[in-house]
Design a protein around this motif. Structure first.
Motif, PDB file in Angstrom:
ATOM      1  N   PHE A   2       0.921  -1.071  -0.476  1.00 44.95           N
ATOM      2  CA  PHE A   2       0.052   0.067   0.055  1.00 44.95           C
ATOM      3  C   PHE A   2       0.581   0.776  -0.212  1.00 44.95           C
ATOM      4  O   PHE A   2       0.535   2.165  -0.803  1.00 44.95           O
ATOM      5  CB  PHE A   2      -0.458   0.181   1.346  1.00 44.95           C
ATOM      6  CG  PHE A   2      -1.910   1.236   0.602  1.00 44.95           C
ATOM      7  CD1 PHE A   2      -3.135   0.846   0.486  1.00 44.95           C
ATOM      8  CD2 PHE A   2      -1.812   2.101   2.370  1.00 44.95           C
ATOM      9  CE1 PHE A   2      -3.766   1.967  -0.164  1.00 44.95           C
ATOM     10  CE2 PHE A   2      -2.947   2.763   1.883  1.00 44.95           C
ATOM     11  CZ  PHE A   2      -4.150   3.167   1.078  1.00 44.95           C
ATOM     12  N   GLU A   3       2.041   0.985   1.078  1.00 42.99           N
ATOM     13  CA  GLU A   3       2.936   2.090   0.882  1.00 42.99           C
ATOM     14  C   GLU A   3       2.876   2.500  -0.854  1.00 42.99           C
ATOM     15  O   GLU A   3       3.531   3.740  -1.024  1.00 42.99           O
ATOM     16  CB  GLU A   3       3.989   2.134   1.647  1.00 42.99           C
ATOM     17  CG  GLU A   3       4.777   3.279   2.201  1.00 42.99           C
ATOM     18  CD  GLU A   3       6.028   2.789   3.075  1.00 42.99           C
ATOM     19  OE1 GLU A   3       6.048   3.704   4.506  1.00 42.99           O
ATOM     20  OE2 GLU A   3       6.960   2.168   2.664  1.00 42.99           O
ATOM     21  N   LYS A   4       4.267   1.797  -0.818  1.00 41.29           N
ATOM     22  CA  LYS A   4       4.327   1.811  -2.206  1.00 41.29           C
ATOM     23  C   LYS A   4       3.387   2.242  -3.688  1.00 41.29           C
ATOM     24  O   LYS A   4       3.931   2.969  -4.083  1.00 41.29           O
ATOM     25  CB  LYS A   4       5.074   0.579  -2.844  1.00 41.29           C
ATOM     26  CG  LYS A   4       6.011   0.431  -4.694  1.00 41.29           C
ATOM     27  CD  LYS A   4       6.280  -1.423  -4.886  1.00 41.29           C
ATOM     28  CE  LYS A   4       7.838  -0.321  -5.805  1.00 41.29           C
ATOM     29  NZ  LYS A   4       7.839  -2.349  -6.216  1.00 41.29           N
ATOM     30  N   GLN A   5       2.676   1.638  -3.959  1.00 44.69           N
ATOM     31  CA  GLN A   5       1.161   1.913  -4.537  1.00 44.69           C
ATOM     32  C   GLN A   5       0.820   3.696  -4.210  1.00 44.69           C
ATOM     33  O   GLN A   5       1.091   4.989  -5.215  1.00 44.69           O
ATOM     34  CB  GLN A   5      -0.457   1.664  -3.613  1.00 44.69           C
ATOM     35  CG  GLN A   5      -0.596   1.989  -5.378  1.00 44.69           C
ATOM     36  CD  GLN A   5      -2.323   1.380  -5.005  1.00 44.69           C
ATOM     37  OE1 GLN A   5      -2.298   0.511  -3.629  1.00 44.69           O
ATOM     38  NE2 GLN A   5      -3.393   1.344  -5.658  1.00 44.69           N
ATOM     39  N   LEU A   6       0.546   3.996  -2.522  1.00 46.54           N
ATOM     40  CA  LEU A   6       0.982   5.916  -2.833  1.00 46.54           C
ATOM     41  C   LEU A   6       2.106   6.824  -3.123  1.00 46.54           C
ATOM     42  O   LEU A   6       2.333   7.583  -3.688  1.00 46.54           O
ATOM     43  CB  LEU A   6       0.755   6.211  -1.261  1.00 46.54           C
ATOM     44  CG  LEU A   6      -0.718   5.633  -0.458  1.00 46.54           C
ATOM     45  CD1 LEU A   6      -1.037   5.692   1.034  1.00 46.54           C
ATOM     46  CD2 LEU A   6      -2.056   5.456  -0.923  1.00 46.54           C
ATOM     47  N   ILE A   7       3.169   6.170  -2.440  1.00 45.55           N
ATOM     48  CA  ILE A   7       4.231   6.375  -3.692  1.00 45.55           C
ATOM     49  C   ILE A   7       4.659   6.694  -4.457  1.00 45.55           C
ATOM     50  O   ILE A   7       4.645   8.406  -5.308  1.00 45.55           O
ATOM     51  CB  ILE A   7       5.835   5.784  -2.329  1.00 45.55           C
ATOM     52  CG1 ILE A   7       5.930   6.063  -1.318  1.00 45.55           C
ATOM     53  CG2 ILE A   7       6.996   6.879  -3.425  1.00 45.55           C
ATOM     54  CD1 ILE A   7       7.262   5.863  -0.561  1.00 45.55           C
ATOM     55  N   SER A   8       3.845   5.863  -5.608  1.00 46.78           N
ATOM     56  CA  SER A   8       4.176   5.873  -6.828  1.00 46.78           C
ATOM     57  C   SER A   8       3.243   6.632  -7.617  1.00 46.78           C
ATOM     58  O   SER A   8       2.976   7.517  -8.231  1.00 46.78           O
ATOM     59  CB  SER A   8       3.920   4.263  -7.332  1.00 46.78           C
ATOM     60  OG  SER A   8       4.214   3.114  -7.210  1.00 46.78           O
ATOM     61  N   GLN A   9       1.900   6.416  -6.927  1.00 44.80           N
ATOM     62  CA  GLN A   9       1.023   7.292  -7.667  1.00 44.80           C
ATOM     63  C   GLN A   9       1.043   9.238  -7.128  1.00 44.80           C
ATOM     64  O   GLN A   9       0.559   9.993  -8.641  1.00 44.80           O
ATOM     65  CB  GLN A   9      -0.563   7.684  -6.517  1.00 44.80           C
ATOM     66  CG  GLN A   9      -1.291   6.073  -6.428  1.00 44.80           C
ATOM     67  CD  GLN A   9      -2.200   5.198  -6.348  1.00 44.80           C
ATOM     68  OE1 GLN A   9      -2.465   5.977  -5.029  1.00 44.80           O
ATOM     69  NE2 GLN A   9      -2.910   4.369  -6.732  1.00 44.80           N
ATOM     70  N   ALA A  10       1.272   9.217  -6.267  1.00 46.66           N
ATOM     71  CA  ALA A  10       2.476  10.646  -6.028  1.00 46.66           C
ATOM     72  C   ALA A  10       3.297  10.606  -7.338  1.00 46.66           C
ATOM     73  O   ALA A  10       3.516  12.214  -7.618  1.00 46.66           O
ATOM     74  CB  ALA A  10       2.964  11.087  -4.324  1.00 46.66           C
ATOM     75  N   LEU A  11       4.177  10.222  -7.746  1.00 43.76           N
ATOM     76  CA  LEU A  11       5.349  10.262  -8.338  1.00 43.76           C
ATOM     77  C   LEU A  11       4.956  10.343 -10.195  1.00 43.76           C
ATOM     78  O   LEU A  11       5.262  11.496 -10.304  1.00 43.76           O
ATOM     79  CB  LEU A  11       6.563   8.909  -8.465  1.00 43.76           C
ATOM     80  CG  LEU A  11       7.632   9.138  -7.136  1.00 43.76           C
ATOM     81  CD1 LEU A  11       8.046   7.436  -6.964  1.00 43.76           C
ATOM     82  CD2 LEU A  11       8.710   9.749  -7.058  1.00 43.76           C
ATOM     83  N   VAL A  12       3.719   9.596 -10.051  1.00 42.50           N
ATOM     84  CA  VAL A  12       3.237   9.589 -11.337  1.00 42.50           C
ATOM     85  C   VAL A  12       2.895  11.529 -11.433  1.00 42.50           C
ATOM     86  O   VAL A  12       2.713  11.986 -12.070  1.00 42.50           O
ATOM     87  CB  VAL A  12       2.295   8.767 -11.302  1.00 42.50           C
ATOM     88  CG1 VAL A  12       1.037   9.052 -12.750  1.00 42.50           C
ATOM     89  CG2 VAL A  12       2.769   7.293 -11.891  1.00 42.50           C
ATOM     90  N   ARG A  13       1.762  11.288 -10.276  1.00 45.93           N
ATOM     91  CA  ARG A  13       1.274  12.817 -10.143  1.00 45.93           C
ATOM     92  C   ARG A  13       1.454  14.293 -10.042  1.00 45.93           C
ATOM     93  O   ARG A  13       1.913  14.828 -11.465  1.00 45.93           O
ATOM     94  CB  ARG A  13       0.242  13.000  -8.711  1.00 45.93           C
ATOM     95  CG  ARG A  13      -0.664  14.465  -8.957  1.00 45.93           C
ATOM     96  CD  ARG A  13      -1.320  14.631  -7.345  1.00 45.93           C
ATOM     97  NE  ARG A  13      -1.965  13.256  -7.042  1.00 45.93           N
ATOM     98  CZ  ARG A  13      -2.419  12.905  -6.458  1.00 45.93           C
ATOM     99  NH1 ARG A  13      -2.084  14.442  -4.499  1.00 45.93           N
ATOM    100  NH2 ARG A  13      -2.932  12.122  -5.528  1.00 45.93           N
ATOM    101  N   HIS A  14       3.182  14.356 -10.009  1.00 48.51           N
ATOM    102  CA  HIS A  14       4.261  15.335  -9.409  1.00 48.51           C
ATOM    103  C   HIS A  14       5.260  15.125 -10.393  1.00 48.51           C
ATOM    104  O   HIS A  14       6.152  15.782 -11.273  1.00 48.51           O
ATOM    105  CB  HIS A  14       4.194  15.433  -8.819  1.00 48.51           C
ATOM    106  CG  HIS A  14       3.607  16.286  -7.974  1.00 48.51           C
ATOM    107  ND1 HIS A  14       2.708  17.124  -7.563  1.00 48.51           N
ATOM    108  CD2 HIS A  14       2.533  15.657  -6.253  1.00 48.51           C
ATOM    109  CE1 HIS A  14       1.978  16.587  -6.881  1.00 48.51           C
ATOM    110  NE2 HIS A  14       2.056  15.761  -5.369  1.00 48.51           N
ATOM    111  N   GLN A  15       4.613  14.379 -11.712  1.00 49.87           N
ATOM    112  CA  GLN A  15       6.110  13.617 -12.545  1.00 49.87           C
ATOM    113  C   GLN A  15       7.423  13.203 -12.430  1.00 49.87           C
ATOM    114  O   GLN A  15       8.294  13.812 -12.677  1.00 49.87           O
ATOM    115  CB  GLN A  15       5.818  14.939 -13.858  1.00 49.87           C
ATOM    116  CG  GLN A  15       4.598  14.475 -14.224  1.00 49.87           C
ATOM    117  CD  GLN A  15       4.659  15.974 -16.089  1.00 49.87           C
ATOM    118  OE1 GLN A  15       6.115  16.156 -16.114  1.00 49.87           O
ATOM    119  NE2 GLN A  15       4.056  15.548 -16.058  1.00 49.87           N
TER     120      GLN A  15
END
Length: 454
Positions: free
Chosen positions: A401-414
Motif C-alpha cells: 500500500f505504501e509503495k502504491q501511494l508513493i508511486s501515485q504521487a510520483l506519477v501525479r508530480h512527474q
C-alpha cells in the motif's frame, strides 16, 4: 479550503480542523479560493452559502464545471435548508447546518477526503493507462520492474527477424506479448495468425497449418490455404506448442528450417516469409528429455526465449490492470462501475491469482456487468473464483500500500521530489529512504521517460 466572509467562523473552523490533524486554508471570498485551486487539490472545499459577490451556490456550479469529483461542503443557516437541498441535487458532497459541532465537521471532512483520495487515485490510474496506450498496438500495462523489462525486451525483439519462444503460466498474457511483438515489427501491416495447438483436432491440424489441394483426402472438395501460407509477410503464433503431436513436430521443424511449406496432396513447395512465435506453459527442455517433445524442435524454437511473469510477481500492477480491464468492459457493454475503494484494493492484493491476468480480466468484467447485484463488493464477486483468496501478512499489505501511494504521487508530480514530499507530508530524507526500499526511481516517472517507454 475554508471559505467564509466572516473571520470568526474561518478561525473557529480552522482551529477545529487543525486539532484533528488537517491543514486548513482560509479564504474570505470564493474567487480567491478559485484562484488558488488546482485540479489535483487533494482535500475538501468548505464554503458558506451566503457571501457577498460569488455566493456558495455560484461557487458550487463553477466547481462542478471545473472538477465534478471535488467534494464541496456547504455551510447553511437555519433558513437555508431548501437551498441546501437544491445544492445536494446539484452535486454538493454534504452540508452543515449552523450551529454544528466540531465532531460533525471533522467527520464530514474525513469522509470527503477519503472520497477525494479514491477519485484522484482512479484519475491517476486512468491517466497512466492512457499514457501507456499507443497506435503501435497493444500495451503491456504496468509499472513494476518485471513488466517494464518485459516491455523493453518485446520492443527489442520486435525489431529483429527471429523466431521467439514465450514461456509463462496459463493466463499470464502470452497472446498479448505475441501481438505486441507483431504490432511493433515491420510485419505489422500483414496478418497475425494465432493457432491454439491444443484446441485443433489431431486429425485436421496438419491441414489447418499446411493447407491441402482439392482431392487430397476424402472431403477435400476444394483447395485450402493453410495458416502458415495465409500469414505470408506476417506472424504465426503457435500457442500451447507442447500439445502438438510428435509426428507433426517433425514437419514443423522442416518448415522452420527451410521456410517452405507443401500443401497436402501437392509436391510443389511454397516459400514462406513469416515470423513464428511459439508459446508454452511447461518446461520444453524437460519435456524433450523425457521424449514428450522433440529435442531438435526445442532447440530450433529456443533462439530467443521470453519469460512472462505471473501476476503474483507483479502485485503492484494489479489495481492498474483491473482498472484497464474494467474500462474495456465498460466501453464494450456501455455500462459504468464505481472506482475501487481501499477494501477492494486490499482484496485484489490478497488473492493469489492462479489464473493470472485472465482471471483478473474475468473479475473486472463481472465487476462491471454484475457488480450492482452485490453493491460492487469485490470480496463477494471473488467468492465465485476458481480458488480461495490467500491472506497476505499485514507487513506485506502495508508495504504494498505504501509503495502504491508513493508511486501515485510520483506519477501525479512527474517525479518532482519536493512536490511529492509536500503531498505525502514526509521529510526529503524519509522519502529517499522509502524510494530505495521500494526500488522506485523518480526519473522513471518524468514525462520524457514515459513518452519514450516501449
Amino acid at each position: 479550503m475554508v471559505i467564509d466572509d466572516e473571520a470568526h467562523l474561518r478561525i473557529t473552523v480552522g482551529q477545529t480542523l487543525e486539532l484533528a490533524g488537517y491543514q486548513p486554508q482560509p479564504f474570505d471570498n470564493a474567487q480567491q479560493a478559485l484562484d488558488n485551486l488546482d485540479r489535483d487539490f487533494s482535500g475538501v472545499l468548505i464554503s458558506d452559502i451566503r457571501m457577498p459577490g460569488m455566493d456558495g451556490m455560484a461557487l458550487l456550479r463553477e466547481l462542478r464545471q471545473r472538477d465534478p469529483d471535488l467534494p464541496v461542503v456547504l455551510i447553511t443557516g437555519h433558513g437555508d435548508i431548501s437551498t441546501a437541498v437544491e445544492a445536494m441535487r446539484e452535486g454538493a458532497w454534504d452540508f452543515l447546518e449552523k450551529p454544528f459541532s466540531g465532531d460533525q465537521l471533522v467527520e464530514v471532512v474525513r469522509r470527503g477526503i477519503e472520497k477525494r483520495r479514491l477519485s484522484l487515485e482512479n484519475r491517476y490510474l486512468k491517466a497512466e493507462l492512457e499514457a501507456q496506450q499507443s497506435a503501435a498496438g497493444p500495451r503491456l500495462v504496468g509499472r513494476t520492474p518485471v513488466i517494464k523489462h518485459l516491455a523493453s525486451m518485446a520492443q527489442r525483439i520486435s525489431q529483429v527477424e527471429t523466431d521467439v519462444l514465450l514461456f509463462g503460466e496459463t493466463g499470464a498474457g502470452k497472446d498479448l506479448v505475441a501481438r505486441a511483438i507483431h504490432e511493433r515489427s515491420a510485419r505489422s501491416a500483414h496478418p497475425f495468425v494465432a493457432i491454439n495447438c491444443g484446441a485443433v483436432p489431431e486429425s485436421t491440424i496438419e491441414s489447418e497449418l499446411f493447407g491441402h489441394e482439392k482431392g487430397a483426402f476424402t472431403g477435400a472438395v476444394e483447395r485450402r490455404i493453410g495458416k502458415f501460407e495465409y500469414a505470408q509477410g506476417g506472424t504465426v503464433f503457435l500457442d500451447e506448442i507442447e500439445s502438438m503431436p510428435l509426428a507433426l513436430q517433425v514437419k514443423l521443424l522442416r518448415v522452420l528450417q527451410e521456410r517452405m511449406v507443401e500443401r497436402l496432396g501437392s509436391n510443389t513447395p511454397v516459400e514462406l516469409n513469416i515470423r513464428v512465435i511459439a508459446a508454452t506453459k511447461i518446461d520444453l527442455k524437460a519435456a524433450s528429455e523425457t521424449g514428450e517433445f522433440r529435442e531438435d524442435l526445442y532447440y530450433r524454437l529456443n533462439v530467443v526465449t521470453l519469460p512472462i511473469p505471473p501476476l503474483r510477481e507483479r502485485l503492484e500492477d494489479i489495481p492498474l490492470l483491473f482498472q484497464h480491464f474494467a474500462a474495456v468492459a465498460a466501453s464494450r457493454s456501455g455500462m459504468e462501475a464505481p472506482p475501487l475503494d481501499a477494501g477492494s484494493v486490499s482484496a485484489l492484493l490478497a488473492h493469489d491469482w492462479p489464473g493470472n491476468a485472465r482471471e483478473l480480466r474475468n473479475l473486472a468484467e463481472r465487476y462491471v456487468l454484475l457488480g450492482v447485484t452485490c453493491d460492487y463488493r469485490l470480496d463477494r464477486l471473488m467468492e465465485g473464483s476458481d480458488s480461495e483468496s490467500g491472506e497476505l501478512p499485514l507487513p506485506r499489505q502495508v508495504e504494498l500500500f505504501e509503495k502504491q501511494l508513493i508511486s501515485q504521487a510520483l506519477v501525479r508530480h512527474q517525479g518532482r521530489i519536493n512536490e511529492v514530499c509536500e503531498q505525502l507530508g514526509v521529510p526529503r530524507k524519509t522519502l529517499y529512504d522509502k524510494l530505495r526500499k521500494h526500488d522506485l526511481k523518480p526519473d522513471n516517472f518524468r514525462q520524457h521517460d514515459r513518452e519514450s517507454q516501449p
